[in-house]
Design a protein around this motif. Sequence first.
Motif, short mmCIF file in Angstrom:
data_model
loop_
_atom_site.label_atom_id
_atom_site.label_comp_id
_atom_site.label_asym_id
_atom_site.label_seq_id
_atom_site.Cartn_x
_atom_site.Cartn_y
_atom_site.Cartn_z
N ARG A 143 8.45 -4.31 -6.09
CA ARG A 143 7.58 -5.02 -5.16
C ARG A 143 7.72 -6.54 -5.26
O ARG A 143 7.16 -7.27 -4.46
N ASP A 148 8.29 -8.43 0.51
CA ASP A 148 7.92 -7.02 0.35
C ASP A 148 6.56 -6.80 1.03
O ASP A 148 5.61 -7.54 0.78
N TYR A 150 4.38 -4.38 0.67
CA TYR A 150 3.45 -3.47 -0.02
C TYR A 150 2.67 -4.20 -1.12
O TYR A 150 2.67 -3.81 -2.28
N ARG A 151 1.97 -5.26 -0.74
CA ARG A 151 1.24 -6.07 -1.71
C ARG A 151 0.09 -5.30 -2.37
O ARG A 151 -0.22 -5.54 -3.53
N ALA A 154 1.59 -3.45 -5.14
CA ALA A 154 1.94 -4.39 -6.22
C ALA A 154 0.70 -4.82 -6.99
O ALA A 154 0.70 -4.84 -8.23
#
Length: 197
Positions: A143, A148, A150-151, A154
């Motif tokens: 991540r 990216d 998809y925080r 993460a």
Amino acid sequence: MDEELRVLTERLRAESAASGAPGTKAEYDRLVATGDHDELAAVLTEPGHPLWARELAAFRLGVAGDRRAFESLVLLLNHRDPPRCASAAHALARLGDPRTARAAAALATNELRVAYALHPVRLLVELRAPEAVPALITTLRRRLRPHDPYRRVALACVDGLGTLGDDRAAPVLNDALAHPALAEAAVRALARIPGQR
């Protein structure tokens, strides 16, 4: 009634009613009321039952510690609908099946399904299994790529690694400091790891 069960039953009552299929209310009421685990397990193996019924049966079996729910709960843990994932994670955490951590780690690290990794990550933290730290490190490292999307995944990894407090996480948490969306959480996580203060 357990709060998780109350939320689940309210959601599934609405979902079952919306289907409009004949006999749905009676089936819903039967699955909520029954104490017969064999009856619930049959819903998971017999063809023709709607998803809401399978979820209700799997949840009830899972929180009761009946391992016949395992496969269904793992499938629900990786569902596109976050409330289904959350209820499956809750039930899996109470199921006591030794396969749970390995399955959650496989889901959390599957790059093809990373959009649905949030609840597997949280489940790994709750389980505190040996698979948790390596899986969270792997997922978080991926991540940290530029842009990216998809925080939330993460951030769950950062928070989870802090909760677990394992010093193997220090390098990836230090790398996370360079990411503005993760930096504050990474500082907190590092503070929870012995020797990193």
